[in-house]
Design an enzyme around this catalytic site. Structure first.
Site, short mmCIF file in Angstrom:
data_model
loop_
_atom_site.label_atom_id
_atom_site.label_comp_id
_atom_site.label_asym_id
_atom_site.label_seq_id
_atom_site.Cartn_x
_atom_site.Cartn_y
_atom_site.Cartn_z
N SER A 49 0.85 -1.37 0.04
CA SER A 49 0.01 0.12 -0.38
C SER A 49 0.67 1.38 -0.07
O SER A 49 0.43 2.66 -0.35
CB SER A 49 -0.49 0.46 1.25
N CYS A 75 3.17 -7.03 9.29
CA CYS A 75 3.36 -5.31 8.77
C CYS A 75 4.28 -5.41 8.38
O CYS A 75 5.56 -5.27 8.54
CB CYS A 75 2.42 -4.92 9.25
N HIS A 89 5.13 -2.55 6.94
CA HIS A 89 6.05 -1.52 7.75
C HIS A 89 6.89 -1.79 9.08
O HIS A 89 7.74 -0.65 8.87
CB HIS A 89 4.77 -0.10 7.76
N1 DGL Z 1 2.88 -2.90 4.74
C1 DGL Z 1 0.78 -3.39 5.07
C2 DGL Z 1 0.85 -4.67 5.73
O1 DGL Z 1 1.91 -5.13 5.73
C3 DGL Z 1 -0.02 -2.06 4.82
C4 DGL Z 1 -0.81 -1.82 5.80
C5 DGL Z 1 -1.55 -0.35 5.40
O2 DGL Z 1 -1.52 0.21 4.20
O3 DGL Z 1 -2.41 -1.03 6.18
O4 DGL Z 1 -0.50 -4.90 6.04
#
Ligand code: DGL
Length: 288
Positions: free
Chosen positions: A33, A207, A209
């Protein structure tokens, strides 16, 4: 270098690609994302320096973690098409929310057209080789409510206790650039001192991120537990997959390409941090 034309390339899993050129030299398609998948892309570049990547950050729809599974499937489908149109030789879903909600659908819909890799199965494979009694998972609301980690881990490690916690503020916090400051420390502490995570021996960063704030997370647990960062694990799975399918690039390396669906200065800043210097960043409006 002379291009060796191959009309048909057969993959180890039996699929065929009909290409006029060397598939091996094509880039690895990666999407998320936003900046999260860059953690995986960075690990890939370290493990596989001979490969080039084509990255798509769907910044127009960020965060995925708050979206419905249907919407995430729709975004993922379109991005996968885009990456294949740009000759990606494999597609890596570098997003847990998309891996949890859309991966099975993508596998069915793109069967025979490409190899897809997610970020959840490699972590589950890795953990099944370890001996943890209690494992924690943090992730977006979409990933945690899907129960994907819990279900997959339970199948492979029936004796392990798996506890999970949604930490939805972390993605907007990171995308807004709050990383190493009082705000981020307070939010991270508020989430991770939740009693749910008491007595875990390992914590999955569910996640992509979160590796960006891995040190702060580790610090909350006094560096006493294993923080499972999927980026390296997934990059290793990718390497094995390329090797097994005779797709490792041993020829000419292309330029890395970065696409976003909406321009954000922060994406560019983080991408430059990971990839040093000039990056080839373009906006791609694939939704109209
Ligand atoms: N980096 C993503 C994940 O691993 C997406 C996080 C998001 O856009 O809410 O879930």
């Amino acid at each position: 270098m002379i291009q060796i034309p191959v009309t048909i390339c057969q993959l180890a899993d039996g699929h065929f690609f009909n290409e006029e050129h060397q598939l091996k030299e094509e880039p690895i398609g990666i999407f998320d994302s936003g900046v999260g998948g860059l953690t995986v892309a960075h690990a890939i570049k370290q493990i596989l320096p001979g490969e080039s990547i084509i990255y798509f950050g769907d910044t127009a729809h960020l965060p995925y973690g708050d979206k419905s599974a249907e919407s995430i499937k729709q975004y993922s489908r379109k991005i996968t098409e885009f990456l294949l149109e740009h000759n990606a030789k494999v597609v890596l879903v570098a997003c847990n929310s998309a891996s949890a909600s859309a991966f099975d659908t993508l596998k069915k819909e793109f069967d025979g057209r490409t190899i897809l890799i997610d970020v959840i199965d490699p972590v589950v494979d890795y953990l099944s080789t370890r001996d943890f009694d209690t494992i924690g998972v943090i992730g977006t609301k979409r990933t945690i409510s899907s129960g994907t980690y819990e279900n997959k881990l339970k199948k492979r490690m029936p004796k392990a206790k798996v506890v999970s916690l949604a930490t939805p503020l972390l993605v907007p916090m990171i995308e807004e650039g709050f990383i190493f400051d009082d705000i981020s420390n307070a939010i991270i502490r508020a989430y991770l001192s939740d009693p749910t995570l008491k007595s875990i021996q390992a914590l999955i960063l569910g996640c992509t991120h979160y590796p960006i704030i891995k040190n702060q997370i580790s610090k909350i647990f006094n560096f006493n537990i294993e923080i499972v960062d999927s980026s390296r694990i997934v990059a290793e799975t990718l390497r094995d997959t390329l090797e097994n399918n005779n797709l490792l690039n041993r020829g000419r390396k292309g330029k890395d390409q970065f696409f976003i669906s909406d321009y954000t200065a922060y994406f560019e800043k983080i991408a430059r941090m990971f990839f040093e210097g000039e990056i080839n960043l373009r906006k791609a409006d694939i939704w109209s």
